[in-house]
Write a protein that holds these residues in place. Structure first.
Motif, mmCIF file in Angstrom:
data_model
loop_
_atom_site.group_PDB
_atom_site.id
_atom_site.type_symbol
_atom_site.label_atom_id
_atom_site.label_comp_id
_atom_site.label_asym_id
_atom_site.label_seq_id
_atom_site.Cartn_x
_atom_site.Cartn_y
_atom_site.Cartn_z
ATOM 1 N N ALA A 121 33.539 25.968 38.972
ATOM 2 C CA ALA A 121 33.798 27.279 38.370
ATOM 3 C C ALA A 121 34.209 28.342 39.386
ATOM 4 N N THR A 122 33.835 28.177 40.646
ATOM 5 C CA THR A 122 34.081 29.224 41.639
ATOM 6 C C THR A 122 35.560 29.573 41.798
ATOM 7 N N PRO A 123 36.465 28.610 41.987
ATOM 8 C CA PRO A 123 37.877 29.001 42.096
ATOM 9 C C PRO A 123 38.418 29.627 40.811
ATOM 10 N N LEU A 124 37.848 29.275 39.659
ATOM 11 C CA LEU A 124 38.282 29.888 38.409
ATOM 12 C C LEU A 124 37.881 31.357 38.356
ATOM 13 N N ALA A 125 36.657 31.660 38.821
ATOM 14 C CA ALA A 125 36.214 33.057 38.860
ATOM 15 C C ALA A 125 37.126 33.875 39.750
ATOM 16 N N GLU A 126 37.528 33.299 40.878
ATOM 17 C CA GLU A 126 38.404 34.020 41.798
ATOM 18 C C GLU A 126 39.815 34.165 41.226
ATOM 19 N N GLU A 127 40.315 33.117 40.587
ATOM 20 C CA GLU A 127 41.656 33.154 40.003
ATOM 21 C C GLU A 127 41.744 34.172 38.870
ATOM 22 N N LEU A 128 40.743 34.164 37.986
ATOM 23 C CA LEU A 128 40.778 35.005 36.792
ATOM 24 C C LEU A 128 40.095 36.349 36.991
ATOM 25 N N ARG A 129 39.461 36.515 38.143
ATOM 26 C CA ARG A 129 38.805 37.766 38.511
ATOM 27 C C ARG A 129 37.759 38.209 37.476
ATOM 28 N N ILE A 130 36.906 37.251 37.142
ATOM 29 C CA ILE A 130 35.808 37.528 36.215
ATOM 30 C C ILE A 130 34.503 37.456 36.993
ATOM 31 N N ARG B 193 24.308 49.478 35.998
ATOM 32 C CA ARG B 193 24.826 50.158 37.188
ATOM 33 C C ARG B 193 26.357 50.227 37.205
ATOM 34 N N ALA B 194 27.012 49.562 36.255
ATOM 35 C CA ALA B 194 28.473 49.587 36.202
ATOM 36 C C ALA B 194 28.963 50.942 35.698
ATOM 37 N N LYS B 195 29.988 51.495 36.347
ATOM 38 C CA LYS B 195 30.552 52.772 35.909
ATOM 39 C C LYS B 195 31.423 52.587 34.670
ATOM 40 N N ASP B 196 31.966 51.377 34.494
ATOM 41 C CA ASP B 196 32.679 51.031 33.264
ATOM 42 C C ASP B 196 32.557 49.527 33.091
ATOM 43 N N PHE B 197 32.939 49.035 31.923
ATOM 44 C CA PHE B 197 32.753 47.620 31.623
ATOM 45 C C PHE B 197 34.016 46.791 31.805
ATOM 46 N N SER B 198 34.949 47.300 32.593
ATOM 47 C CA SER B 198 36.029 46.429 33.034
ATOM 48 C C SER B 198 35.419 45.359 33.934
ATOM 49 N N ARG B 199 36.150 44.294 34.155
ATOM 50 C CA ARG B 199 35.636 43.240 35.027
ATOM 51 C C ARG B 199 35.396 43.767 36.438
ATOM 52 N N GLU B 200 36.263 44.648 36.900
ATOM 53 C CA GLU B 200 36.055 45.249 38.220
ATOM 54 C C GLU B 200 34.822 46.137 38.215
ATOM 55 N N GLY B 201 34.639 46.871 37.130
ATOM 56 C CA GLY B 201 33.481 47.755 37.040
ATOM 57 C C GLY B 201 32.179 46.982 37.071
ATOM 58 N N VAL B 202 32.136 45.844 36.376
ATOM 59 C CA VAL B 202 30.922 45.025 36.365
ATOM 60 C C VAL B 202 30.690 44.394 37.732
ATOM 61 N N ARG B 203 31.764 43.954 38.386
ATOM 62 C CA ARG B 203 31.613 43.394 39.732
ATOM 63 C C ARG B 203 30.965 44.401 40.668
ATOM 64 N N VAL B 204 31.447 45.633 40.635
ATOM 65 C CA VAL B 204 30.876 46.674 41.495
ATOM 66 C C VAL B 204 29.436 46.971 41.079
ATOM 67 N N GLY B 205 29.160 46.952 39.772
ATOM 68 C CA GLY B 205 27.791 47.178 39.308
ATOM 69 C C GLY B 205 26.826 46.151 39.854
ATOM 70 N N LEU B 206 27.246 44.886 39.885
ATOM 71 C CA LEU B 206 26.390 43.839 40.445
ATOM 72 C C LEU B 206 26.117 44.080 41.923
ATOM 73 N N GLU B 207 27.106 44.566 42.637
ATOM 74 C CA GLU B 207 26.938 44.820 44.068
ATOM 75 C C GLU B 207 25.928 45.929 44.343
#
Length: 357
Positions: free
Chosen positions: A95-104, A295-309
């Motif tokens: 699943a790891t390369p898929l997460a990176e490819e699809l940016r989820i 902690r996410a500022k928005d629920f875009s995939r990028e927003g959730v990634r930053v929230g996790l960080e």
């Protein structure tokens, strides 16, 4: 924040065709996700609706890597902003390369430290790298200087073996014989029969655990009496006849009797101690998801990634007291501290062993 978010739950331990209607499948963590999300909702930190989307792909070793990829892409197509799973190390690597490819942003709860990336977060339910170090040190503390090993011929087994060999070299322990075995084998008499003539004074099994009872039976049949240890494959002792089959074996677990966070959750749920592992694991996975969304500022995939960080220094229910939960900008391993615990199966019960340095 009024927008809603879809959270995907990827189950790599079941095929949907084999499930009964309404059956969530083995290892489902949705209830824990809901519980911890509700906790942050009650605190006023999350108001948006959360929808869960499930996908099933029976992965390795019983199924295929293709099934895992299919399930992952199904969730991606459903528009999820976060995926939870897979749970098995081999499948997390798929699943790891898929997460990176699809940016989820994805949180796997497996043992593969290599299953990390910008979008792949890792909640360590064991570790192919760390467990082997703990096992080697524990056997050294028992006075073992000659180890025999049977390992699954799989990414899990071979990765464990590499790190066991590295740590054994540092500790002055000789690995006198190794034999690979099919991860699905139920008879290990041939493999054990090749290792025991090397006269090990300690025995190690490394793998997913389906072949572990066969290894244990082979040692019993050979009347071999030395100390024996396995990786988190020993967690299978919480179900079925595994604990009886592997009686006396040390193994790596994820929960400690000393953990106050775990004890508080168990008291709240009035749960028996046999559920300690499931509760520790479920609580921590659920909290990571809930805190990431809160902690996410928005629920875009990028927003959730930053929230996790942004998750930092939360008390974990897994591991010894003081284990912390969180991520960071370049930190994708959730558990920090002594999150691995040596325990032993004795008469069907799991007993914590004094931790070694």
């Amino acid at each position: 924040m009024t927008q809603s978010i879809k959270v995907g739950v990827l189950n790599d331990m079941a095929d949907i065709a084999d499930l009964k209607d309404g059956d969530p499948g083995p290892g489902d963590v949705t209830g824990w996700l809901e519980r911890e999300i509700e906790a942050v909702r009650k605190s006023g930190r999350l108001s948006a609706p959360v929808e869960f989307v499930h996908a099933y792909g029976l992965g390795l070793p019983s199924g295929t890597a293709e099934a895992v990829e299919r399930a992952y892409r199904q969730l991606a197509d459903a528009g999820v902003g976060l995926i939870v799973g897979p749970a098995i190390g081999d499948n997390a690597l798929v699943a790891t390369p898929l997460a990176e490819e699809l940016r989820i942003p994805t949180i796997n709860w497996a043992g593969a430290e290599r299953a990390r990336g910008r979008y792949m977060f890792h909640h360590q339910v064991g570790s192919h790298e760390d467990e082997s170090l703990v096992m080697a040190r524990h056997m050294a503390a028992l006075g073992c200087r000659r180890l025999g090993v049977v390992y699954d011929i799989s990414p899990i087994g071979t990765r464990h073996l590499k790190y066991l060999q590295d740590e054994a070299n540092i500790l002055g322990i000789a690995i006198v014989a190794t034999e690979g075995i099919s991860p699905l084998a139920d008879d290990a008499s041939e493999e054990a029969g090749k290792v025991l003539p090397a006269q090990p004074d300690g025995f190690v099994y490394l793998g997913l655990g389906l072949s572990a009872p066969g290894v244990a039976a082979a040692l019993t049949g050979a009347e071999w009496k030395g100390p024996r240890i396995m990786n988190t494959a020993g967690l299978r002792g919480y179900h079925g006849s595994f604990a009886k089959a592997c009686d006396g074996w040390f193994y790596i677990d994820m929960h400690s009797d000393s953990n106050r966070t775990l004890q508080a959750v168990m008291a709240e749920l009035s749960a028996p101690r046999q559920q300690a592992l499931a509760i520790a694991k479920g609580h921590d996975i659920g909290r990571l998801v809930a805190e990431g969304l809160a902690r996410a500022k928005d629920f875009s995939r990028e927003g959730v990634r930053v929230g996790l960080e942004q998750i930092k220094w939360l008390p974990a229910a897994e591991g010894e007291e003081g284990t912390l939960l969180g991520f960071g900008i370049q930190d994708r391993g959730a558990l920090h501290g002594r999150y691995l615990v040596v325990r032993q199966w004795m008469n069907g019960e799991t007993v914590e062993v004094t931790s070694q340095p």
